[in-house]
Design a protein around this motif. Sequence first.
Motif, short mmCIF file in Angstrom:
data_model
loop_
_atom_site.label_atom_id
_atom_site.label_comp_id
_atom_site.label_asym_id
_atom_site.label_seq_id
_atom_site.Cartn_x
_atom_site.Cartn_y
_atom_site.Cartn_z
N LYS A 32 55.76 4.73 38.10
CA LYS A 32 55.86 6.18 38.21
C LYS A 32 57.33 6.60 38.25
O LYS A 32 58.18 5.86 38.76
CB LYS A 32 55.14 6.66 39.47
CG LYS A 32 53.63 6.45 39.41
CD LYS A 32 52.95 6.97 40.67
CE LYS A 32 51.44 6.79 40.58
NZ LYS A 32 50.74 7.27 41.78
N PRO A 33 57.63 7.81 37.75
CA PRO A 33 59.03 8.25 37.71
C PRO A 33 59.69 8.31 39.08
O PRO A 33 60.87 7.98 39.22
CB PRO A 33 58.94 9.65 37.07
CG PRO A 33 57.51 10.06 37.20
CD PRO A 33 56.73 8.80 37.14
N GLU A 34 58.95 8.72 40.10
CA GLU A 34 59.54 8.82 41.44
C GLU A 34 59.94 7.45 41.98
O GLU A 34 60.76 7.35 42.90
CB GLU A 34 58.59 9.52 42.42
CG GLU A 34 57.21 8.90 42.54
CD GLU A 34 56.19 9.52 41.62
OE1 GLU A 34 54.99 9.50 41.98
OE2 GLU A 34 56.57 10.01 40.53
N PHE A 35 59.36 6.40 41.42
CA PHE A 35 59.74 5.04 41.82
C PHE A 35 61.01 4.59 41.09
O PHE A 35 61.93 4.02 41.69
CB PHE A 35 58.61 4.06 41.52
CG PHE A 35 58.90 2.64 41.92
CD1 PHE A 35 58.62 2.19 43.20
CD2 PHE A 35 59.48 1.75 41.02
CE1 PHE A 35 58.91 0.89 43.57
CE2 PHE A 35 59.76 0.45 41.38
CZ PHE A 35 59.48 0.01 42.66
N TYR A 91 54.93 2.95 24.16
CA TYR A 91 54.60 3.21 25.56
C TYR A 91 55.42 4.33 26.22
O TYR A 91 55.13 4.70 27.36
CB TYR A 91 54.81 1.95 26.39
CG TYR A 91 53.87 0.82 26.05
CD1 TYR A 91 52.50 0.92 26.27
CD2 TYR A 91 54.35 -0.36 25.48
CE1 TYR A 91 51.64 -0.11 25.96
CE2 TYR A 91 53.49 -1.40 25.16
CZ TYR A 91 52.14 -1.27 25.40
OH TYR A 91 51.29 -2.29 25.07
N ILE A 92 56.43 4.83 25.54
CA ILE A 92 57.37 5.75 26.20
C ILE A 92 56.69 6.98 26.79
O ILE A 92 55.74 7.53 26.22
CB ILE A 92 58.50 6.16 25.22
CG1 ILE A 92 59.68 6.74 25.99
CG2 ILE A 92 58.00 7.11 24.15
CD1 ILE A 92 60.97 6.76 25.23
N LYS A 93 57.18 7.38 27.97
CA LYS A 93 56.63 8.52 28.71
C LYS A 93 57.60 9.71 28.67
O LYS A 93 58.80 9.55 28.48
CB LYS A 93 56.38 8.13 30.18
CG LYS A 93 55.43 6.96 30.37
CD LYS A 93 54.00 7.34 30.04
CE LYS A 93 52.98 6.33 30.57
NZ LYS A 93 53.18 4.97 30.09
N ASP A 94 57.06 10.90 28.91
CA ASP A 94 57.88 12.11 28.89
C ASP A 94 59.03 12.04 29.89
O ASP A 94 60.15 12.48 29.60
CB ASP A 94 57.01 13.34 29.18
CG ASP A 94 56.09 13.70 28.02
OD1 ASP A 94 56.35 13.23 26.89
OD2 ASP A 94 55.11 14.44 28.24
N ILE A 120 66.67 9.48 29.88
CA ILE A 120 67.68 8.92 28.98
C ILE A 120 68.70 9.96 28.53
O ILE A 120 69.77 9.62 28.01
CB ILE A 120 67.03 8.25 27.75
CG1 ILE A 120 66.30 9.27 26.89
CG2 ILE A 120 66.10 7.12 28.19
CD1 ILE A 120 65.69 8.70 25.62
N LYS A 121 68.38 11.23 28.75
CA LYS A 121 69.32 12.30 28.41
C LYS A 121 70.21 12.65 29.61
O LYS A 121 71.13 13.46 29.47
CB LYS A 121 68.55 13.54 27.95
CG LYS A 121 67.80 13.34 26.64
CD LYS A 121 66.98 14.55 26.26
CE LYS A 121 66.19 14.33 24.97
NZ LYS A 121 65.34 15.48 24.62
#
Length: 244
Positions: free
Chosen positions: A12-15, A30-33, A39-40
Amino acid sequence: MKIFLAGTSSRKPEFIIPFKIPYLLESFYYIKDWQIEYIKSEDCKMFLLDSGAFTFMSNSKKIDFEDYLYKYIDFINKHDIKYFFELDIDSVVGLKEVERYREILERETGKKSIPVWHKSRGKQYFLDMVKEYEYVAIGGIVTGEIKRSEYKYFPWFIEQAHKHNCKIHGLGFTNTKLLKKYKFDSVDSTSWAHGAIGGNIVSFNGEYIETVLTRSKGKRLKHYLLADKHNLTEWVKYVRYMDR
């Protein structure tokens, strides 16, 4: 040397985000939003986009590669991805078709891809690659195509690339004890996530990653997220150390 941590889409992103991982590699498959946003950000120094070729080779379901290629191209253009690998699916469609896909990929994005050398392409093909490209990769390490007994040839590949001012990436080469010996410009690893899955706890000892605790056979880690957090902390230390 840049160590790219791969497979962060599995968490998860928060992790992941608080770790401020400087080098990230992810598969288009597999890339997620949330990864696109990350990456930006200024926390991400460099990003490598993998085509998802490894998934193709391990997936039995039929895939329309032409359609997939154009979706890959659209994604690269939409998000202005600078570094991306070709569709190195030689074993699935043959080298000639891979070269055709590469030509379309580079024409439609207006950028050079990162070609991926496989043993079946031969020595001369690699020499031609490093003369034409600024960044190349060696594939087949994860799949066992390149055996451990053949690692001794890595210095030749690295030397030839550097002779032509070309950078070289070792796809999935994660033996951290050997990374000071084989001086790739970059490599990538999902090993940071494998420790918790396999029940291993790792530590950065100042030079490389070592396993300090292994679960007993048949036992599972009760607190795998804590193990994940610890292992990722140690891997980020290693990434920053190798960057220096």
